[in-house]
Design a protein around this motif. Sequence first.
Motif, PDB file in Angstrom:
ATOM      1  N   PHE A 161       0.834  -1.200   0.000  1.00 43.62           N
ATOM      2  CA  PHE A 161       0.000   0.000   0.000  1.00 43.62           C
ATOM      3  C   PHE A 161       0.865   1.245   0.000  1.00 43.62           C
ATOM      4  O   PHE A 161       1.740   1.409   0.843  1.00 43.62           O
ATOM      5  CB  PHE A 161      -0.903   0.008   1.232  1.00 43.62           C
ATOM      6  N   ARG A 162       0.598   2.104  -0.949  1.00 50.55           N
ATOM      7  CA  ARG A 162       1.198   3.439  -0.985  1.00 50.55           C
ATOM      8  C   ARG A 162       0.106   4.395  -1.428  1.00 50.55           C
ATOM      9  O   ARG A 162      -0.866   3.987  -2.053  1.00 50.55           O
ATOM     10  CB  ARG A 162       2.379   3.500  -1.955  1.00 50.55           C
ATOM     11  N   PHE A 163       0.286   5.643  -1.113  1.00 47.33           N
ATOM     12  CA  PHE A 163      -0.664   6.641  -1.598  1.00 47.33           C
ATOM     13  C   PHE A 163       0.015   7.988  -1.715  1.00 47.33           C
ATOM     14  O   PHE A 163       1.072   8.221  -1.125  1.00 47.33           O
ATOM     15  CB  PHE A 163      -1.900   6.733  -0.693  1.00 47.33           C
ATOM     16  N   ARG A 164      -0.606   8.844  -2.484  1.00 48.83           N
ATOM     17  CA  ARG A 164      -0.195  10.239  -2.564  1.00 48.83           C
ATOM     18  C   ARG A 164      -1.392  11.060  -2.147  1.00 48.83           C
ATOM     19  O   ARG A 164      -2.528  10.612  -2.237  1.00 48.83           O
ATOM     20  CB  ARG A 164       0.235  10.604  -3.986  1.00 48.83           C
ATOM     21  N   GLY A 165      -1.149  12.264  -1.669  1.00 46.53           N
ATOM     22  CA  GLY A 165      -2.257  13.083  -1.200  1.00 46.53           C
ATOM     23  C   GLY A 165      -2.006  14.555  -1.409  1.00 46.53           C
ATOM     24  O   GLY A 165      -0.904  14.998  -1.725  1.00 46.53           O
TER      25      GLY A 165
ATOM     26  N   VAL B 159      -1.745  -2.638   6.937  1.00 46.19           N
ATOM     27  CA  VAL B 159      -2.421  -1.335   7.074  1.00 46.19           C
ATOM     28  C   VAL B 159      -3.639  -1.503   7.979  1.00 46.19           C
ATOM     29  O   VAL B 159      -3.896  -0.675   8.856  1.00 46.19           O
ATOM     30  CB  VAL B 159      -2.844  -0.767   5.697  1.00 46.19           C
ATOM     31  N   LEU B 160      -4.361  -2.595   7.796  1.00 48.07           N
ATOM     32  CA  LEU B 160      -5.577  -2.835   8.573  1.00 48.07           C
ATOM     33  C   LEU B 160      -5.284  -3.163  10.037  1.00 48.07           C
ATOM     34  O   LEU B 160      -6.156  -3.037  10.885  1.00 48.07           O
ATOM     35  CB  LEU B 160      -6.394  -3.952   7.928  1.00 48.07           C
TER      36      LEU B 160
ATOM     37  N   SER C 297      -8.587  -2.307   2.650  1.00 47.56           N
ATOM     38  CA  SER C 297      -9.521  -3.427   2.767  1.00 47.56           C
ATOM     39  C   SER C 297      -9.995  -3.884   1.394  1.00 47.56           C
ATOM     40  O   SER C 297     -10.059  -5.081   1.113  1.00 47.56           O
ATOM     41  CB  SER C 297     -10.719  -2.996   3.634  1.00 47.56           C
ATOM     42  N   HIS C 298     -10.299  -2.923   0.554  1.00 47.43           N
ATOM     43  CA  HIS C 298     -10.739  -3.242  -0.814  1.00 47.43           C
ATOM     44  C   HIS C 298      -9.622  -3.983  -1.557  1.00 47.43           C
ATOM     45  O   HIS C 298      -9.873  -4.992  -2.220  1.00 47.43           O
ATOM     46  CB  HIS C 298     -11.124  -1.957  -1.530  1.00 47.43           C
ATOM     47  N   ALA C 299      -8.409  -3.509  -1.436  1.00 48.24           N
ATOM     48  CA  ALA C 299      -7.283  -4.151  -2.112  1.00 48.24           C
ATOM     49  C   ALA C 299      -7.023  -5.547  -1.539  1.00 48.24           C
ATOM     50  O   ALA C 299      -6.713  -6.482  -2.292  1.00 48.24           O
ATOM     51  CB  ALA C 299      -6.027  -3.293  -1.990  1.00 48.24           C
TER      52      ALA C 299
END
Length: 143
Positions: free
Chosen positions: A69-73, A99-100, A137-139
Amino acid sequence: MATEAFEDIAETFEFLEDWEDRYRHVIDMGKAMPPLEEAFRVPATKVDGCASQVWLLPEIEGTGSNAVFRFRGESDAMIVRGLIAVLHALFSGLTVSDVLKVDAAAELGRLGLNDHLSAQRSNGLRAMIERIRALASHAASGA
């Protein structure tokens, strides 16, 4: 469970005893983040429940519970950009299943953020965490 990047933030916060210095550090972290391109600032990436405009773009590598999991914001408020940077340090690079497992409230509590954010900012921070958990969770479900 926290990433090394988050542990670095916690260590820095221990060194910065004055909350105003910590606040400035969070803002500086937000300024250091690369901006999210305008094309990704769309309703699908927008986080509801924040007083400021906030967008989180997931970047998930792999499939299932071991996907990374990675994200940008992005946000239109500097302190919120900083909070995004803190969440990035907390969650990015973990597997979606990890992550969860993160107790975000406890980890962020180590920084004393809850004591120094307005009710609106605290609600927005919770909304961002909920979005991150929902994306993970979706992933993890492979959907």
